[in-house]
Design an enzyme around this catalytic site. Sequence first.
Site, PDB file in Angstrom:
ATOM      1  N   ASP A  16      -7.323 -10.710   1.750  1.00  0.00           N
ATOM      2  CA  ASP A  16      -7.196  -9.941   2.999  1.00  0.00           C
ATOM      3  C   ASP A  16      -6.973 -10.893   4.169  1.00  0.00           C
ATOM      4  O   ASP A  16      -7.905 -11.230   4.906  1.00  0.00           O
ATOM      5  CB  ASP A  16      -8.453  -9.087   3.209  1.00  0.00           C
ATOM      6  CG  ASP A  16      -8.554  -7.984   2.169  1.00  0.00           C
ATOM      7  OD1 ASP A  16      -7.504  -7.441   1.765  1.00  0.00           O
ATOM      8  OD2 ASP A  16      -9.681  -7.668   1.736  1.00  0.00           O
ATOM      9  N   LYS A  38      -5.476  -9.967  -5.492  1.00  0.00           N
ATOM     10  CA  LYS A  38      -5.218  -8.628  -4.948  1.00  0.00           C
ATOM     11  C   LYS A  38      -4.554  -8.768  -3.580  1.00  0.00           C
ATOM     12  O   LYS A  38      -5.139  -9.339  -2.655  1.00  0.00           O
ATOM     13  CB  LYS A  38      -6.521  -7.829  -4.813  1.00  0.00           C
ATOM     14  CG  LYS A  38      -6.265  -6.414  -4.303  1.00  0.00           C
ATOM     15  CD  LYS A  38      -7.525  -5.579  -4.294  1.00  0.00           C
ATOM     16  CE  LYS A  38      -8.297  -5.639  -3.003  1.00  0.00           C
ATOM     17  NZ  LYS A  38      -7.632  -5.005  -1.851  1.00  0.00           N
ATOM     18  N   ASP A  65      -2.278  -3.704  -3.905  1.00  0.00           N
ATOM     19  CA  ASP A  65      -3.169  -2.615  -3.475  1.00  0.00           C
ATOM     20  C   ASP A  65      -2.572  -1.948  -2.239  1.00  0.00           C
ATOM     21  O   ASP A  65      -3.034  -2.165  -1.125  1.00  0.00           O
ATOM     22  CB  ASP A  65      -4.549  -3.236  -3.183  1.00  0.00           C
ATOM     23  CG  ASP A  65      -5.584  -2.215  -2.743  1.00  0.00           C
ATOM     24  OD1 ASP A  65      -5.367  -1.007  -2.932  1.00  0.00           O
ATOM     25  OD2 ASP A  65      -6.623  -2.645  -2.197  1.00  0.00           O
ATOM     26  N   LYS A  67      -1.778   1.520  -2.249  1.00  0.00           N
ATOM     27  CA  LYS A  67      -2.235   2.917  -2.212  1.00  0.00           C
ATOM     28  C   LYS A  67      -1.122   3.886  -1.788  1.00  0.00           C
ATOM     29  O   LYS A  67      -1.216   4.555  -0.759  1.00  0.00           O
ATOM     30  CB  LYS A  67      -3.437   3.045  -1.269  1.00  0.00           C
ATOM     31  CG  LYS A  67      -4.628   2.169  -1.646  1.00  0.00           C
ATOM     32  CD  LYS A  67      -5.805   2.421  -0.733  1.00  0.00           C
ATOM     33  CE  LYS A  67      -7.048   1.647  -1.121  1.00  0.00           C
ATOM     34  NZ  LYS A  67      -7.005   0.198  -0.891  1.00  0.00           N
ATOM     35  N   HIS A  69       1.122   7.106  -1.285  1.00  0.00           N
ATOM     36  CA  HIS A  69       0.816   8.531  -1.163  1.00  0.00           C
ATOM     37  C   HIS A  69       1.943   9.164  -0.350  1.00  0.00           C
ATOM     38  O   HIS A  69       1.995   9.020   0.873  1.00  0.00           O
ATOM     39  CB  HIS A  69      -0.548   8.718  -0.459  1.00  0.00           C
ATOM     40  CG  HIS A  69      -1.039  10.131  -0.479  1.00  0.00           C
ATOM     41  ND1 HIS A  69      -2.266  10.497   0.036  1.00  0.00           N
ATOM     42  CD2 HIS A  69      -0.490  11.262  -0.946  1.00  0.00           C
ATOM     43  CE1 HIS A  69      -2.437  11.803  -0.128  1.00  0.00           C
ATOM     44  NE2 HIS A  69      -1.371  12.285  -0.717  1.00  0.00           N
ATOM     45  N   ASP A  70       2.856   9.847  -1.029  1.00  0.00           N
ATOM     46  CA  ASP A  70       4.012  10.426  -0.330  1.00  0.00           C
ATOM     47  C   ASP A  70       4.592  11.502  -1.240  1.00  0.00           C
ATOM     48  O   ASP A  70       4.002  11.810  -2.283  1.00  0.00           O
ATOM     49  CB  ASP A  70       5.036   9.302  -0.036  1.00  0.00           C
ATOM     50  CG  ASP A  70       5.866   9.584   1.216  1.00  0.00           C
ATOM     51  OD1 ASP A  70       6.316  10.744   1.362  1.00  0.00           O
ATOM     52  OD2 ASP A  70       6.071   8.674   2.021  1.00  0.00           O
ATOM     53  N   PRO A  72       6.773  13.061  -4.221  1.00  0.00           N
ATOM     54  CA  PRO A  72       7.020  12.401  -5.513  1.00  0.00           C
ATOM     55  C   PRO A  72       8.262  11.510  -5.537  1.00  0.00           C
ATOM     56  O   PRO A  72       8.214  10.390  -6.057  1.00  0.00           O
ATOM     57  CB  PRO A  72       7.146  13.593  -6.484  1.00  0.00           C
ATOM     58  CG  PRO A  72       6.271  14.642  -5.884  1.00  0.00           C
ATOM     59  CD  PRO A  72       6.441  14.495  -4.396  1.00  0.00           C
ATOM     60  N   ASN A  73       9.366  11.958  -4.949  1.00  0.00           N
ATOM     61  CA  ASN A  73      10.592  11.163  -5.029  1.00  0.00           C
ATOM     62  C   ASN A  73      10.439   9.814  -4.334  1.00  0.00           C
ATOM     63  O   ASN A  73      10.949   8.797  -4.802  1.00  0.00           O
ATOM     64  CB  ASN A  73      11.753  11.955  -4.414  1.00  0.00           C
ATOM     65  CG  ASN A  73      13.077  11.302  -4.704  1.00  0.00           C
ATOM     66  OD1 ASN A  73      13.398  11.049  -5.873  1.00  0.00           O
ATOM     67  ND2 ASN A  73      13.819  10.976  -3.669  1.00  0.00           N
ATOM     68  N   THR A  74       9.703   9.809  -3.225  1.00  0.00           N
ATOM     69  CA  THR A  74       9.506   8.566  -2.482  1.00  0.00           C
ATOM     70  C   THR A  74       8.571   7.627  -3.244  1.00  0.00           C
ATOM     71  O   THR A  74       8.798   6.411  -3.300  1.00  0.00           O
ATOM     72  CB  THR A  74       8.960   8.894  -1.071  1.00  0.00           C
ATOM     73  OG1 THR A  74       9.903   9.751  -0.429  1.00  0.00           O
ATOM     74  CG2 THR A  74       8.742   7.656  -0.239  1.00  0.00           C
ATOM     75  N   THR A 130     -14.236   4.735  -0.995  1.00  0.00           N
ATOM     76  CA  THR A 130     -15.694   4.566  -0.878  1.00  0.00           C
ATOM     77  C   THR A 130     -16.161   4.658   0.573  1.00  0.00           C
ATOM     78  O   THR A 130     -17.340   4.826   0.841  1.00  0.00           O
ATOM     79  CB  THR A 130     -16.156   3.218  -1.480  1.00  0.00           C
ATOM     80  OG1 THR A 130     -15.303   2.187  -0.984  1.00  0.00           O
ATOM     81  CG2 THR A 130     -16.095   3.233  -2.990  1.00  0.00           C
ATOM     82  N   GLN A 201     -19.853  -3.260   3.552  1.00  0.00           N
ATOM     83  CA  GLN A 201     -20.014  -2.479   2.322  1.00  0.00           C
ATOM     84  C   GLN A 201     -21.451  -1.954   2.297  1.00  0.00           C
ATOM     85  O   GLN A 201     -22.361  -2.634   2.751  1.00  0.00           O
ATOM     86  CB  GLN A 201     -19.771  -3.360   1.076  1.00  0.00           C
ATOM     87  CG  GLN A 201     -18.352  -3.919   0.978  1.00  0.00           C
ATOM     88  CD  GLN A 201     -17.355  -2.903   0.429  1.00  0.00           C
ATOM     89  OE1 GLN A 201     -17.667  -1.731   0.274  1.00  0.00           O
ATOM     90  NE2 GLN A 201     -16.149  -3.364   0.159  1.00  0.00           N
ATOM     91  N   ARG A 222     -14.633 -11.090   0.757  1.00  0.00           N
ATOM     92  CA  ARG A 222     -15.276 -12.052   1.658  1.00  0.00           C
ATOM     93  C   ARG A 222     -16.348 -12.944   1.050  1.00  0.00           C
ATOM     94  O   ARG A 222     -16.486 -14.090   1.504  1.00  0.00           O
ATOM     95  CB  ARG A 222     -15.804 -11.292   2.891  1.00  0.00           C
ATOM     96  CG  ARG A 222     -14.644 -10.801   3.769  1.00  0.00           C
ATOM     97  CD  ARG A 222     -15.022  -9.671   4.667  1.00  0.00           C
ATOM     98  NE  ARG A 222     -15.322  -8.465   3.896  1.00  0.00           N
ATOM     99  CZ  ARG A 222     -15.755  -7.340   4.429  1.00  0.00           C
ATOM    100  NH1 ARG A 222     -15.947  -7.260   5.730  1.00  0.00           N
ATOM    101  NH2 ARG A 222     -15.989  -6.292   3.665  1.00  0.00           N
TER     102      ARG A 222
END
Length: 244
Positions: A16, A38, A65, A67, A69-70, A72-74, A130, A201, A222
């Site tokens: 990160d 990652k 990572d 994630k 979310h759009d 389906p075609n994209t 989470t 966390q 971290r």
Amino acid sequence: MLAGNDAASRIMVALDYPDVDAARVLVRQLEGIPCYMKVGMQLFYAAGPEFVKELKQHGYRVFLDVKMHDIPNTVKGGANSVTKLGVDMFNIHAAGGVNMMQAALEGVEAALRDNPELTRPTVIAVTQLTSTDGRTMNEEIGIQGPVEEAVVRYARFAQQAGLDGVVASPQEVIRIKAACGESFQTVTPGIRPAGSELLDQSRVMTPQEAFAQGTDYIVIGRPITGAKDPRAAILAIIEELTNK
Ligand code: C5P
């Protein structure tokens, strides 16, 4: 107890970082340790595909990572691009639905048909983040019931769509494996070696505790990247896992 290299290969270090220079410093410090790297949205949006290629050239396995979310075609197109890039794992939101998850797999298959030398990446679903608590999920997102139930429901749909596993809290691993079977993989962040700071966390487990739940991979950021000596920090974790 895990063998040394097996322990290392099941640790995913969260890179990160805001730019490629900062990430390269850490990668150099961990040279020769066969951990997974990652790459999340912060680094990917700054450094782009070139840095992923660089990690692959250094022999690392890469979990992208981002994630997705759009529609389906994209997502199919996104999955196709990251498969061509050569990532070993990437993730999509289960909340996109079974059609969207299946479209991602179609994107993967199309890339593999175009270039049979590519390896099929592991595709996993994000269930309920989470950071989402029960109130947010019930009132803002509009999903009723306890978070754990929503997580297991998403995991089942991810499996039905043909995905390989889910990202989840280590607290949810036993329930997910009970619902979807042992070979359905779990990748668990929220890991803190004994004695390290919680930072933001809240519900955490040590690496040993997480593997005792049956998780396949642990994600650690971290406690390694923020340590005075990151190499010593990851080697201490590997040593603990190997000796217990
Ligand atoms: O530094 P730390 O060990 O908390 O980093 C955890 C990593 O796992 C971060 O990259 C964070 O984005 C990611 N993650 C998480 N919780 C989730 C999903 C991903 O902490 N539910």
